[in-house]
Design an enzyme around this catalytic site. Structure first.
Site, short mmCIF file in Angstrom:
data_model
loop_
_atom_site.label_atom_id
_atom_site.label_comp_id
_atom_site.label_asym_id
_atom_site.label_seq_id
_atom_site.Cartn_x
_atom_site.Cartn_y
_atom_site.Cartn_z
N THR A 41 -75.20 74.98 -25.50
CA THR A 41 -76.15 74.74 -26.59
C THR A 41 -75.45 74.83 -27.94
OG1 THR A 41 -77.90 75.75 -25.31
CG2 THR A 41 -78.27 75.66 -27.64
N ASP A 80 -80.00 71.93 -30.89
CA ASP A 80 -79.91 70.61 -30.27
C ASP A 80 -80.91 70.57 -29.12
OD1 ASP A 80 -78.42 72.35 -28.55
OD2 ASP A 80 -77.68 70.56 -27.55
N ARG A 107 -80.11 69.37 -25.67
CA ARG A 107 -79.52 69.02 -24.36
C ARG A 107 -79.50 70.24 -23.46
NH1 ARG A 107 -73.88 65.81 -23.82
NH2 ARG A 107 -75.25 64.18 -24.60
N LYS A 129 -85.53 74.04 -27.73
CA LYS A 129 -84.86 75.34 -27.80
C LYS A 129 -85.29 76.15 -29.00
CE LYS A 129 -80.83 73.23 -25.71
NZ LYS A 129 -79.40 72.97 -25.84
N GLY A 147 -78.19 80.04 -23.51
CA GLY A 147 -77.99 80.81 -22.29
C GLY A 147 -78.77 80.23 -21.14
N SER A 184 -72.39 77.21 -27.00
CA SER A 184 -71.05 76.65 -26.80
C SER A 184 -70.61 75.78 -27.98
CB SER A 184 -71.01 75.83 -25.52
OG SER A 184 -72.03 74.86 -25.54
N ASP A 236 -68.94 69.36 -29.07
CA ASP A 236 -69.17 70.11 -27.85
C ASP A 236 -69.85 69.21 -26.82
OD1 ASP A 236 -69.75 72.06 -25.96
OD2 ASP A 236 -71.65 72.55 -26.93
N SER A 287 -73.63 69.95 -25.85
CA SER A 287 -74.69 69.82 -26.85
C SER A 287 -74.83 68.36 -27.23
CB SER A 287 -74.35 70.62 -28.10
OG SER A 287 -74.00 71.93 -27.78
#
Lengths: 258, 277
Positions: free
Chosen positions: B47, B63, B65, B79, B93, B175, B212, B215
């Protein structure tokens, strides 16, 4: 979704129930949390995986090879958006490799130098069939410390027909009509099975011929599809087209970057 | 009591401590593992989540995803969780843990607001979260950014799965946080305007989504001020759009799929029931 796997239905159900009860007794007597914790040791690991996907399709007089250009560390971190996973070895041989990028580079170097020596010795370019066998032997030579790569060799053979050879990391070789390797292999192969292999199509329905235009479009679409759902595939498609009697053409096409 | 009895009692106590989790299958699962079954693995969501405070308010964003391994499981997951009218939590997480923890927090905070007749404070939400997470020693994989505006001003906290909490003027998690934090470190200023803060959060999120793998797809932003909370999203950045459409269309003719097996079942109607009403 999440479920326990691995217990297969045995013909002797009573026997299985008996052994399960035995396992229950053993575990209740000494559950995991009452025993000393296992110390997890980090083993030395010389390999890593840099993600990305590659694919090759052959036809009557052509072979098309494509890969994405993203290089990834630990599935998450993007190292570069311009990694080249396709090498044009000579006018009729294209090598594409996914997996551990260090081995990808080394394997390419080894093949290039062998091809160079062949040209020096025989005053002619190696054919794709010969190179396929050479690559297989080079991979098997490292049977117990393999190159961690999924290689695909493609090109135009001596009869002017397209050829695709697919390998596992230790040199098992197979000549196929189409092949894919890398992170999105499980997504691309079923797509090509359906569109080129026509494995789901009933008899009596028209099977569209595999022209070069169709093969190129399928190749592009399979990477566009993979970039939607596979996180380590993206950025650009590196497309290499070999047609019998014509020079090899290379192209780059955009993919999504997230 | 004999020592084996004590042992039994203790292991039973450990198994049914009460509360949210049921450990009654624990022994059975261990027995199944002993018989060669493989235990299911948790899915973890990579994330990018970002939050920035500004003069009199707070901007938070995430984000959209959700990943399971290297596959995108959900392209448009939410999220940014609402806890109260002016307290929000962004989560990174394990997806299920985040849903449950934020659901618990929003319920408890609503009850608190009804009981006291006042707006809940951000520190209350944080304390609830950290005590719950610390109880489970990090096994609830929820990494939260909890932020909002209450009568004492705007607040932003980070709460990690093992119960560690910290207060920040700006921060990022997940991440994609490494890419996002570079933008925040470069461009954050104290007492920014609302527009500056919003653009900063969006740019930080875009950096995370760009750099990343786990994400991407789209971003959601919430702007919290004392009297008003505005939710914006989903916003799709330019690099998250497909640059080219598909070349071919993949329409299958009806009936074109091969029939592999054909079996006819014959039933005799012994008794029928009128289900019209």
């Amino acid at each position: 979704m999440a479920c326990f796997n691995g217990i297969t239905a045995s013909a002797d159900a009573t026997n299985q129930m008996h052994s399960f009860k035995q396992a229950m007794r053993e575990v209740s007597a000494k559950p995991d949390w009452l025993s000393a914790r296992h110390i997890e040791r980090q083993r030395w690991n010389p390999y890593s995986m840099e993600g990305g996907s590659t694919c090759a399709i052959s036809g009557d007089n052509f072979a098309i090879v494509a890969s994405d250009t993203r290089m990834t560390a630990n599935d998450i971190n993007i190292l570069t958006r311009d990694a080249e996973k396709i090498q044009v070895l000579n006018d009729s041989i294209i090598l594409t490799t996914s997996g551990f990028y260090g081995d990808v580079l080394q394997l390419t170097k080894v093949l290039q130098s062998r091809l160079h020596k062949y040209r020096f010795d025989y005053r002619a370019d190696m054919s794709v069939d010969l190179c396929a066998e050479l690559l297989s032997r080079n991979l098997y030579y490292r049977r117990f410390f393999p190159y961690y790569t999924g290689a695909i060799l493609a090109g135009i053979d001596e009869h002017g027909k397209g050829a695709v050879f697919s390998y596992d990391p230790i040199g098992c070789i197979e000549r196929l009509g189409y092949s894919a390797s890398g992170a999105a292999e499980p997504m691309i192969i079923p797509f090509l099975d359906c569109q080129i292999g026509h494995v789901t199509l009933d008899e009596g329905y028209e099977k569209p011929a595999l022209t070069m235009e169709r093969a190129i479009s399928l190749m592009k679409d399979s990477f566009r599809g993979a970039a939607e759902r596979e996180i380590s595939t993206g950025d650009k498609i590196h497309l290499v087209i070999a047609e019998a009697g014509k020079p090899i053409v290379q192209k780059f096409l955009p993919l999504r970057e997230d | 009591m004999a020592s084996t009895d004590v042992k039994n009692t203790v292991s039973h106590m450990e198994m049914d401590r009460g509360g949210a989790f049921d450990f009654s299958n624990c022994i059975r699962n261990q027995a199944m593992c002993k018989m060669g079954a493989t235990a299911p693995t948790l899915t973890s969501t990579g994330t990018t989540i970002v939050a920035v405070s500004y003069k009199g308010g707070l901007v938070m964003g995430a984000d959209s995803r959700a990943t399971a391994g290297n596959i995108v499981a959900d392209k448009h997951c939410e999220k940014v969780h609402k806890l109260t009218e002016s307290i929000y939590a962004c989560g990174a997480g394990t997806a299920a843990d985040l849903d449950q923890v934020t659901k618990m927090l929003s319920g408890n905070l609503r009850l608190l607001e009804l009981n006291t007749g006042r707006k809940a404070r951000v520190i209350t939400a944080l304390r609830q979260a950290k005590q719950h997470l610390f109880n489970y020693r990090g096994y609830i994989g929820a990494y939260l950014l909890i932020g909002g505006v209450d009568p004492t001003g705007p607040h932003l906290y980070m709460c990690s799965a093992n119960g560690t909490t910290m207060a920040f003027p700006f921060t990022a998690q997940g991440s994609g946080s490494y890419a996002a934090i570079t933008i925040l470190e470069r461009d954050f200023k104290v007492d920014m305007t609302k527009e500056e803060a919003e653009s900063l959060v969006q740019r930080a999120l875009e950096a995370g989504m760009h750099g990343d793998n786990a994400s991407g797809n789209s971003l959601n932003v919430v702007i919290i001020e004392p009297n008003e909370t505005v939710f914006k999203g989903p916003i799709v950045p330019e690099f998250c759009k497909r640059p080219e459409p598909n070349d071919l269309s993949y329409k299958f003719q009806p009936g074109a799929t091969k029939v592999l097996k054909n079996k006819v079942y014959k039933y005799d109607i012994v008794e029928s029931m009128d289900i019209s009403h």
